[in-house]
Design a protein around this motif. Structure first.
Motif, mmCIF file in Angstrom:
data_model
loop_
_atom_site.group_PDB
_atom_site.id
_atom_site.type_symbol
_atom_site.label_atom_id
_atom_site.label_comp_id
_atom_site.label_asym_id
_atom_site.label_seq_id
_atom_site.Cartn_x
_atom_site.Cartn_y
_atom_site.Cartn_z
ATOM 1 N N ALA A 1 0.750 -1.320 -0.089
ATOM 2 C CA ALA A 1 0.082 0.100 0.068
ATOM 3 C C ALA A 1 0.837 1.361 -0.027
ATOM 4 O O ALA A 1 0.559 2.195 -0.710
ATOM 5 C CB ALA A 1 -1.076 -0.221 1.298
ATOM 6 N N LEU A 2 2.014 1.159 0.887
ATOM 7 C CA LEU A 2 2.852 2.458 0.864
ATOM 8 C C LEU A 2 3.688 2.558 -0.614
ATOM 9 O O LEU A 2 3.541 3.787 -0.988
ATOM 10 C CB LEU A 2 3.905 2.165 1.741
ATOM 11 C CG LEU A 2 4.968 3.145 2.166
ATOM 12 C CD1 LEU A 2 4.277 4.520 2.449
ATOM 13 C CD2 LEU A 2 6.167 2.917 2.936
ATOM 14 N N GLY A 3 3.963 1.574 -1.406
ATOM 15 C CA GLY A 3 4.415 1.633 -2.468
ATOM 16 C C GLY A 3 3.551 1.991 -3.351
ATOM 17 O O GLY A 3 3.775 3.016 -4.377
ATOM 18 N N ALA A 4 2.222 1.957 -3.621
ATOM 19 C CA ALA A 4 1.292 2.090 -4.574
ATOM 20 C C ALA A 4 0.928 3.735 -4.362
ATOM 21 O O ALA A 4 0.605 4.156 -5.217
ATOM 22 C CB ALA A 4 0.063 1.259 -4.293
ATOM 23 N N SER A 5 0.945 4.066 -2.981
ATOM 24 C CA SER A 5 0.372 5.365 -2.766
ATOM 25 C C SER A 5 1.490 6.678 -3.061
ATOM 26 O O SER A 5 1.240 7.511 -3.508
ATOM 27 C CB SER A 5 0.096 5.709 -1.348
ATOM 28 O OG SER A 5 1.378 5.309 -0.445
ATOM 29 N N LEU A 6 2.772 5.977 -2.810
ATOM 30 C CA LEU A 6 3.974 7.028 -3.407
ATOM 31 C C LEU A 6 4.294 6.844 -4.892
ATOM 32 O O LEU A 6 4.646 7.850 -5.247
ATOM 33 C CB LEU A 6 5.089 6.587 -2.602
ATOM 34 C CG LEU A 6 5.052 6.996 -1.128
ATOM 35 C CD1 LEU A 6 6.327 6.643 -0.127
ATOM 36 C CD2 LEU A 6 4.753 8.439 -0.910
ATOM 37 N N GLY A 7 4.300 5.768 -5.528
ATOM 38 C CA GLY A 7 5.045 5.458 -6.758
ATOM 39 C C GLY A 7 4.136 4.756 -7.718
ATOM 40 O O GLY A 7 4.621 4.380 -8.698
#
Length: 706
Positions: free
Chosen positions: A478-484
């Motif tokens: 989820a963190l990767g999707a929200s940032l990049g």
């Protein structure tokens, strides 16, 4: 969702409005629900808590088999190459030690004078005399022999790879990925296959130094060739130059200043490897002297030999940097014949004096000035006076800081450690406070802040080693999707999958816990110190000197004082990592705040803003890209020091690498080293994405005047 919406996702999530953020909100909601479900079901389903054995693949065995085949097929050719590389190093070593020490010192001093003037020459002369007086002259020359061969190897290889990356765009991304791995994987990890191929001896350290030092040369070569001024290229083309002439007579001279910066950085990287090289192939150099003193717990000897390396590092750095600066001003070299005559005359006089007077020709066998004994006596007195207080401080830091972050408050709070046990009311109060905080943030539509608070509370309660792997993987995706976007989410998922299939998940959590703690401490203290340095110019000048010393001093040397005061343990490793990783936190904080346009600050002052408002609402938002880069570098420095900290009792991936080196288990060591590299690369990609998002969306908000 468009690409622009993906990049702007964090800002949109904070706003909580519009159609764009809804998919990301759903992603985060799903990740939090998966993490909560895995946490609740983990006691009944252990496969959710720790990565199950049936998911593991025998990658270490496969690597060992592959390397065994490679070693068997290439052993004769590789050993011949090892002999070929050893001869120049031994020849240079014999030459340096065969000359009078006065002649070598004079040559270094003259080289310093030519590169950067009389001040550096004076520093070099004093440093050479100090090295002789301390009894480390022969060891210093042996170190120079190692660097003198490894640096040309690294420069040639780096220049070739940089040229390939410049000419062939398809190769560029692959080469850059290889550079990331080479710079983030611990040197201990790739020492093992090199040791298997080349055998024990100095050549192993030489090759490892060349591999470790090549990436800066590649990056600077590529940067220099890509940024040659276009008018120069057009002028060469209009003059009728062939492609070969255009490269050698236009592009290469235009890129030379940046290439010389790469030579500077490559030299420094090679010098930083001398102690690691001594572990598997020392030959009476400074690295071996430090390692021997460290094993014998000789504080004075290890510190003094470490200072000799600092002197060599600073000297080589200033000399190579001086030549890089001079290359940008080729017309500023007056009277070359007079300078050549001075150099020849001084060298001839020093050679004659060294041959005529034995005291000026042969360096002393031992120290002329005994500084090690007073240092050792001082340490014993300090331990006698403050030993009990230091032990109490170490114990308190372990029980109240490290242990909760490692195993969580739920297990760290016991009558033995904290003096009381958790009650159901305390547990309910903790989660009620978390729920109220998240509710208050959601009421103000701060969704990202609410998610961050909930995840932080989850980590603090269960600890890094108590988090279910399914839940943490979902949060990382989820963190990767929200940032990049989807690509970064896949990188995060692949990184987590690597630790699952290799069976290194628990070791990775131990490394993450220690590195994360060190990064957090470094950022808080480094940010505060950087802010003070920004406000106080004298402090800034003093910190610049301290930062230079900390960055040039070998990482092993930084372990020594903490090892003497706090003994072996995770707390000692934490302090050593912090003292190394705090440097970029300080530098980038000060640099970011100083880099804000004075016109924007002046506009805020004219509006009547106070200094605090200008700092909080103007300087920090505009400096955020630089501050984010500082966070990135702090993480990289902490991971670089993590592998060295394995020597003082850590238990994560870095310890796996060190144990594999002692057992020559190449597969195990490579996998653990790749694991550390994956942590570094994923962190780098996340922060780069955050920098891009911040640069695109963040703007200063001028508040109402005070």
């Amino acid at each position: 969702m468009s690409a622009m919406t993906t990049q702007d996702a964090p800002a949109s999530m904070r706003a909580g409005t519009g159609r764009g953020p809804r998919p990301l909100v759903l992603v985060w909601l799903a990740a939090i629900l998966i993490a909560a479900g895995a946490t609740l079901l983990a006691p009944q389903l252990p496969a959710l808590a720790e990565s199950p054995a049936w998911l593991e693949l025998p990658l270490a065995g496969w690597l060992d088999a592959a390397l065994a085949g490679i070693v068997a097929a290439t052993k004769p050719a590789v050993r011949a190459l090892a002999w070929t590389l050893t001869q120049p190093m031994l020849g240079l070593q014999a030459l340096l030690n065969g000359l009078p020490w006065l002649t070598v010192a004079a040559a270094l001093t003259l080289l310093s004078w030519i590169a950067a003037g009389w001040r550096l020459a004076l520093t070099c002369a004093v440093g050479c005399l100090g090295t002789v007086a301390l009894g480390y002259w022969t060891e210093a020359l042996n170190t120079l022999a190692l660097v003198g061969v490894s640096v040309p190897l690294a420069v040639l290889a780096g220049f070739g790879l940089g040229l390939l990356a410049h000419r062939y765009a398809r190769l560029r991304h692959g080469i850059e990925l290889c550079l990331d791995v080479m710079q983030t994987i611990p040197a201990f990890a790739y020492l093992i296959p090199i040791l298997l191929l080349f055998g024990f001896g100095p050549v192993v350290g030489l090759i490892a130094s060349a591999i470790y030092a090549a990436p800066p040369m590649v990056r600077n070569t590529l940067l220099g060739l890509r940024h040659v001024p276009e008018p120069q290229i057009e002028s060469g083309t209009m003059s009728g130059c062939t492609p070969r002439q255009l490269f050698w007579q236009v592009r290469l001279p235009g890129a030379m200043p940046q290439i010389l910066v790469g030579v500077n950085q490559t030299t420094m990287q090679s010098l930083s490897m001398v102690i690691i090289a001594a572990i598997i192939g020392g030959f009476d150099d400074i690295g071996w002297a430090i390692l021997t003193a460290l094993r014998k717990a000789q504080f004075g000897q290890s510190l003094l030999s470490g200072l000799v390396i600092v002197f060599l590092a600073v000297l080589i750095d200033r000399i190579t940097w001086g030549f890089a600066v001079k290359s940008r001003r080729p017309d500023e070299h007056p009277h070359p014949r007079r300078r050549l005559a001075v150099v020849g005359g001084v060298l001839a006089l020093s050679l004659g004096a060294g041959l005529a007077l034995p005291a000026l020709g042969t360096p002393p066998a031992g120290a002329l000035v005994d500084l090690a004994t007073p240092l050792n006596d001082w340490l014993e007195r300090m331990l006698g006076l403050w030993g009990a207080a230091l032990a109490a401080f170490r114990t308190g830091a372990f029980y109240y800081l490290l242990l909760p972050l490692r195993i969580g408050l739920s297990q760290a709070i016991t009558p033995f450690t904290w003096g009381f046990a958790l009650t159901p009311a305390m547990i309910a109060g903790y989660w009620l406070a978390v729920a109220l905080g998240c509710g208050a943030l959601l009421a103000k539509r701060h969704m990202a802040a609410a998610a961050a608070l909930l995840i932080a509370a989850w980590v603090l309660w269960f600890g890094m080693t108590g988090l279910p792997w399914v839940g943490l993987t979902a949060i990382m995706i989820a963190l990767g999707a929200s940032l990049g976007g989807a690509r970064l989410a896949m990188i995060c998922a692949a990184g987590c999958a690597f630790f699952v299939v290799t069976g290194l998940w628990s070791k990775a959590m131990l490394s993450l816990y220690l590195t994360g703690t060190a990064v957090l401490i470094s950022l808080v203290l480094g940010g505060a110190i950087g802010l003070l340095a920004f406000r106080v110019q004298r402090l800034s000048a003093a910190l610049r000197i301290v930062a230079d010393v900390l960055q040039t001093m070998p990482q092993f040397v930084l372990l020594i004082p903490f090892l003497m005061f706090f003994q072996v343990g995770e707390f000692t490793a934490l302090l050593a990592i912090c003292i190394y990783a705090i440097v970029p936190a300080i530098r980038y904080t000060e640099q970011g705040l100083r880099g804000v346009s004075p016109h924007v600050v002046e506009a805020a002052e004219q509006m009547g803003c106070s200094e605090w408002q200008i700092l909080w609402h103007v300087r920090l938002p505009l400096a955020m890209p630089v501050l984010a880069l500082g966070i990135n570098q702090t993480i990289m420095f902490a991971l670089a020091m993590l592998a060295i900290a394995a020597l003082v009792g850590t238990q994560g991936l870095e310890q796996e690498v060190y144990v594999a080196l002692s057992q020559a288990a190449a597969g195990q060591g490579l996998l653990a080293g790749i694991g550390i590299a994956i942590i570094a690369i994923v962190s780098d990609r996340l922060i780069r994405a955050r920098i891009d998002t911040t640069s695109a969306t963040r703007a200063p908000h001028l508040p109402a005047p005070a």
